[in-house]
Design a protein around this motif. Structure first.
Motif, PDB file in Angstrom:
ATOM      1  N   ALA A  23      14.705  -1.528  13.966  1.00  0.00           N
ATOM      2  CA  ALA A  23      14.746  -0.067  14.055  1.00  0.00           C
ATOM      3  C   ALA A  23      14.292   0.568  12.744  1.00  0.00           C
ATOM      4  O   ALA A  23      13.557   1.566  12.715  1.00  0.00           O
ATOM      5  N   LYS A  24      14.723  -0.016  11.649  1.00  0.00           N
ATOM      6  CA  LYS A  24      14.294   0.508  10.344  1.00  0.00           C
ATOM      7  C   LYS A  24      12.791   0.359  10.168  1.00  0.00           C
ATOM      8  O   LYS A  24      12.121   1.254   9.638  1.00  0.00           O
ATOM      9  N   ILE A  25      12.257  -0.788  10.618  1.00  0.00           N
ATOM     10  CA  ILE A  25      10.810  -0.998  10.498  1.00  0.00           C
ATOM     11  C   ILE A  25      10.048   0.039  11.314  1.00  0.00           C
ATOM     12  O   ILE A  25       9.029   0.597  10.864  1.00  0.00           O
ATOM     13  N   GLU A  26      10.555   0.320  12.536  1.00  0.00           N
ATOM     14  CA  GLU A  26       9.888   1.298  13.383  1.00  0.00           C
ATOM     15  C   GLU A  26       9.921   2.671  12.729  1.00  0.00           C
ATOM     16  O   GLU A  26       8.931   3.424  12.754  1.00  0.00           O
ATOM     17  N   ASN A  27      11.061   2.988  12.145  1.00  0.00           N
ATOM     18  CA  ASN A  27      11.207   4.287  11.479  1.00  0.00           C
ATOM     19  C   ASN A  27      10.206   4.402  10.307  1.00  0.00           C
ATOM     20  O   ASN A  27       9.557   5.429  10.112  1.00  0.00           O
ATOM     21  N   LEU A  28      10.139   3.329   9.532  1.00  0.00           N
ATOM     22  CA  LEU A  28       9.190   3.339   8.403  1.00  0.00           C
ATOM     23  C   LEU A  28       7.750   3.428   8.885  1.00  0.00           C
ATOM     24  O   LEU A  28       6.908   4.078   8.247  1.00  0.00           O
ATOM     25  N   SER A  29       7.459   2.792  10.010  1.00  0.00           N
ATOM     26  CA  SER A  29       6.097   2.845  10.536  1.00  0.00           C
ATOM     27  C   SER A  29       5.715   4.257  10.923  1.00  0.00           C
ATOM     28  O   SER A  29       4.589   4.714  10.675  1.00  0.00           O
ATOM     29  N   ARG A  70       7.004   7.005   9.705  1.00  0.00           N
ATOM     30  CA  ARG A  70       6.818   7.762   8.437  1.00  0.00           C
ATOM     31  C   ARG A  70       5.481   7.424   7.779  1.00  0.00           C
ATOM     32  O   ARG A  70       4.824   8.286   7.216  1.00  0.00           O
ATOM     33  N   GLN A  71       5.086   6.168   7.911  1.00  0.00           N
ATOM     34  CA  GLN A  71       3.816   5.765   7.321  1.00  0.00           C
ATOM     35  C   GLN A  71       2.642   6.474   7.986  1.00  0.00           C
ATOM     36  O   GLN A  71       1.688   6.875   7.324  1.00  0.00           O
ATOM     37  N   GLU A  84      -1.445  12.725   6.103  1.00  0.00           N
ATOM     38  CA  GLU A  84      -1.490  13.563   4.903  1.00  0.00           C
ATOM     39  C   GLU A  84      -2.528  13.034   3.907  1.00  0.00           C
ATOM     40  O   GLU A  84      -3.259  13.806   3.282  1.00  0.00           O
ATOM     41  N   ILE A  85      -2.595  11.705   3.788  1.00  0.00           N
ATOM     42  CA  ILE A  85      -3.575  11.098   2.890  1.00  0.00           C
ATOM     43  C   ILE A  85      -4.988  11.405   3.359  1.00  0.00           C
ATOM     44  O   ILE A  85      -5.898  11.682   2.549  1.00  0.00           O
ATOM     45  N   ASP A  86      -5.209  11.366   4.700  1.00  0.00           N
ATOM     46  CA  ASP A  86      -6.536  11.660   5.233  1.00  0.00           C
ATOM     47  C   ASP A  86      -6.977  13.071   4.889  1.00  0.00           C
ATOM     48  O   ASP A  86      -8.129  13.330   4.526  1.00  0.00           O
ATOM     49  N   THR A 115       4.282  -4.738   8.884  1.00  0.00           N
ATOM     50  CA  THR A 115       3.931  -3.351   9.175  1.00  0.00           C
ATOM     51  C   THR A 115       2.899  -3.342  10.269  1.00  0.00           C
ATOM     52  O   THR A 115       2.097  -4.275  10.390  1.00  0.00           O
ATOM     53  N   PRO A 116       2.875  -2.301  11.080  1.00  0.00           N
ATOM     54  CA  PRO A 116       1.876  -2.225  12.148  1.00  0.00           C
ATOM     55  C   PRO A 116       0.486  -2.243  11.569  1.00  0.00           C
ATOM     56  O   PRO A 116       0.208  -1.628  10.549  1.00  0.00           O
ATOM     57  N   ALA A 117      -0.414  -2.942  12.258  1.00  0.00           N
ATOM     58  CA  ALA A 117      -1.768  -3.104  11.748  1.00  0.00           C
ATOM     59  C   ALA A 117      -2.650  -1.903  12.003  1.00  0.00           C
ATOM     60  O   ALA A 117      -3.605  -1.673  11.283  1.00  0.00           O
TER      61      ALA A 117
END
Length: 784
Positions: free
Chosen positions: A12-18, A20-21, A27-29, A62-64
């Motif tokens: 669940a934490k990984i999904e949340n971070l993904s 947010r990423q 924003e970076i784009d 992390t998701p690719a």
């Protein structure tokens, strides 16, 4: 909580971070697009090349997709020119280097400069007070001690927190203490000699302890080496050299004590150089045999022993290998001391008899040291071999210093040969290194012997050729160097160090041997004629002696000597060339043979033929006091035979394929110019003997013209263009000589003969060129 629950929580934490990423990526784009729009202006200005995009690997777990989307977007690399500095740059190597440099100046250099300026300021102030009699001598000394003690106390107080700064202050305080103590004793006589020395020993001991406790070389440098300047800064010309040398000895002993714990090379180098420079300056400028004989011997020995032990102390204590600088210092210290002792003893009327004993004493000192090192196994074997070689050196010098002349050269040659044998055959490299300077010493010593033993103008002394010390010296030298060359040729194992030394020896040994072989015989030949010259002396005023007498000498012997030397030189050059062709087969020596032979040929043509003409003139117009025989003429043809032999060997050298270049054209020029030169000289000789003095001008012009015709015919017959060109040059010179020199001195008949003869020759040359022009054309086509 069991493991399955933990796994779900982490997913669940990984999904949340993904998630947010992804928002961060968006924003970076947007930021990237804004940057690209700003960069478009740079492209319009002239930026033609867009940097390649940089891809980043996706982080683990992390998701690719977002990362792939991030990598798919091209992003130019920011160049160092337009990149803004960040916080990390402060720790870059470049800025760290700047920081270290600034730290060195602020914490190290400035403090040393400051203490130096402080000492100079104190010295200037003290000098002003002394010059103007502002304070009494006792007050000056007390104030000086108070300044030094205060500075020392301040240094001790700061040691815990500011050790480097404290070390600089401590060194300055020690230097001031030396300064004041020397002044109190030497200039003001406020303290007795015993107390002055006790104080200096205390200060030296304190300096040693402080340098070791601080582990700072600066204390020893300023406190000990800096103290050398004290006697000269305060010198009043009193000439108390014994005090000065005692003072220096105490300082050097302090450095010796330090050397058992620390191996501070700069400290030792400085004290070594300063001590011997000061001592040698005094020896050369102020030494007197009556006043300073014993004092100079004692203190030079103290300095020598102190530096000897100092150089060995740390290395032996730590059992470290001696390097090149260590070996150099041992040798330098030994030979400086020996040179000083030799000079002092030679200047004393009774000391001359002790030179051999003094040399033996040096050998004994080195023998004792080598024995201790060997028995105790205190250092590496190279040090043992070095000191043992010095024992051999001084033992072999015992006899020469008690003798004169060539005996020194004989012993040096023998020692060089023995050391070279031990180094190359027995594989003791240090011996080979030691033989290197001795080889050159022996060579230059032999040259020095020749300038004294064989000097033509030594007087009326007659030396028997081949039965004298000079020739014996030369034979010994030749034997020793021939042996070393043989060893050098056989023992060719590659050296890992000092390769340059072997390369030098490969050329130096044969070169020196050739020079000595040549001059050994040449000097004996010269001595034979010098004896004849001396014995030919006639006193025309028998009642007068020495400078008041009118002496006459037979100078014909001088010309005969020079001719025989030329004959010997041509024979020597020819034999050397043949030996190389038949036996040695050396390419390097072949080049030397070529150069030597050509130089001898030119020298004989320019100078030798002139000397032969002088012999002819002496024969035709002899001095009434001496009888001149026909050998003055016959020796001419003896010289021509040896000259022809030299030319033949030069051609054999070309055919021996030892030279990498073809020299046929050059050798042809040498041959045919030599023939022309000699036949021209012979024509003049024949005309002079027939007493037809003025006919040689006409004869030379005709001879040169005929010779040109001969060369052109030879050049056509052998298809040698260079001979034809050379013939034209000779003919041109003949015409120039005819019109600008001969005509003015020739009679009408002579002019007619010359012009007709040269005209006929020109016609013949032209005819030959026309008749055989197809040969010239064919030759040109073949070459093209």
């Amino acid at each position: 909580m069991d493991n399955s629950q933990k796994i779900n929580l982490l997913l669940a934490k990984i999904e949340n971070l993904s998630i947010r990423q992804q928002s961060f990526e968006a924003e970076i784009d947007s930021l990237r697009k804004e940057i690209d729009s700003l960069r478009s202006t740079e492209v319009q200005i002239g930026q033609s090349e867009v940097p390649k995009a940089v891809t980043f690997p996706p982080p683990k777990n992390t998701p690719a997709a977002p990362i792939a989307q991030y990598n798919a977007t091209p992003r130019p690399i920011t160049t160092p020119e337009n990149r803004q500095p960040n916080f990390a740059d402060r720790f870059s190597s470049k800025n760290m280097a700047k920081s270290d440099f600034e730290k060195f100046i602020g914490e190290n250099l400035i403090s040393k400069i400051g203490i130096l300026i402080l000492i100079i300021g104190v010295g200037i102030g003290a000098k002003y007070a002394i010059d103007n009699q502002l304070i009494s001598p006792l007050t000056r000394i007390i104030l000086g001690y108070l300044v030094g003690a205060g500075l020392m106390a301040f240094a001790i107080k700061l040691k815990a927190k500011y050790e480097k700064f404290s070390a600089v202050l401590m060194s300055g305080a020690i230097a001031i203490m030396y300064f004041i103590t020397y002044a109190a004793y030497d200039f003001y006589a406020l303290i007795p000699q015993a107390l002055a020395f006790v104080l200096m020993v205390i200060f030296t001991s304190f300096t040693v302890v402080a340098a070791i406790r601080y582990n700072r070389q600066i204390i020893a440098h300023i406190g000990l080496v800096g103290a050398y300047a004290v006697p000269f800064l305060l010198s009043d010309g009193s000439g108390k050299v014994g005090v000065l040398f005692t003072y220096m000895a105490i300082i050097n002993i302090g450095i010796l004590v330090i050397s058992f714990k620390k191996y501070w090379k700069p400290l030792f180098y400085a004290s070594f150089a300063l001590t011997w420079i000061i001592f040698l300056s005094w020896l050369l400028n102020s030494y007197t045999d009556k006043a300073h004989f014993l004092l100079s011997l004692v203190f030079s020995a103290i300095f020598f022993i102190t530096f000897y032990i100092t150089n060995l102390a740390y290395k032996v204590n730590k059992k470290e290998i001696f390097g090149f600088s260590d070996v150099t210092l041992i040798l330098l210290n030994s030979f400086i001391y020996y040179g000083i002792g030799y000079y002092i003893l030679s200047e004393n009327k009774h000391g001359v008899e002790l030179l051999g004993l003094f040399t033996l004493a040096n050998a004994i000192i080195h023998f004792v040291v080598s024995l201790i090192i060997y028995k105790k196994k205190l250092a590496d074997k190279n040090l043992f071999y070095l000191i043992l070689a010095m024992v051999i050196t001084f033992i072999t010098m015992v006899a020469p210093v008690q003798l004169n002349g060539g005996w020194v050269t004989i012993f040096w040659t023998a020692e060089a040969a023995i050391l070279f044998y031990l180094g190359r055959v027995k594989k003791i490299m240090i011996y080979e290194k030691l033989s290197f300077p001795l080889i050159f010493l022996a060579f230059f010593s032999l040259l020095q012997d020749w300038t004294t033993i064989y000097d033509v103008y030594l007087g009326s002394a007659v030396i028997t050729p081949f039965l004298n010390v000079g020739f014996l010296t030369g034979v010994t030298f030749i034997t020793g160097f021939a042996w070393m060359i043989n060893i050098n040729r056989k023992e060719t194992e590659a050296a890992t160090k000092w390769v340059w030394m072997r390369q030098i020896l490969n050329y130096a040994l044969p070169s020196m041997l050739i020079i000595v072989v040549y001059f050994s015989m040449e000097r004996e030949l010269a001595r034979y004629f010098n004896n004849l010259f001396e014995t030919s002396k006639i006193n025309l005023t028998p009642r007068q002696k020495d400078n008041y007498a009118d002496y006459r000498y037979n100078y014909n012997y001088e010309n005969l000597k020079n001719v025989w030397i030329y004959i010997y030189t041509m024979l020597f050059a020819s034999i050397l060339t043949l030996v190389n062709i038949k036996k040695l087969r050396s390419t390097e020596l072949a080049v030397a043979n070529l150069i030597i032979n050509i130089l001898v040929i030119l020298s004989f043509l320019i100078s030798g033929l002139y000397i032969l003409s002088e012999l002819r003139e002496t024969y035709l117009n002899p001095e009434k006091f001496f009888v001149i025989g026909s050998f003055n003429i016959a020796i001419r043809y003896v010289a021509f035979i040896f000259f022809a032999f030299l030319i033949v060997t030069l051609y054999q050298l070309q055919h021996a394929t030892l030279l990498k270049i073809k020299l046929k054209a050059m050798l042809d020029y040498v041959l045919y110019i030599s023939i022309l030169w000699i036949i021209s000289s012979e024509l003049i000789n024949i005309l002079e003997l027939s007493r037809t003095h003025n006919s040689y001008k006409l004869g030379l012009s005709i001879l040169w013209g005929v010779y040109s015709l001969f060369l052109i015919g030879l050049g056509l017959a052998k298809n040698k263009k260079h001979l034809r060109i050379g013939a034209m040059v000779i003919f041109g010179l003949t015409l120039i000589k005819l019109f600008f020199y001969d005509i003015a001195y020739l009679s009408t008949i002579s002019k007619t003969v010359v012009f007709v003869s040269l005209g006929v020759l020109l016609l013949i040359i032209s005819f030959l060129y026309n008749k055989y022009k197809h040969l010239i054309i064919d030759e040109t086509e073949v070459k093209n």
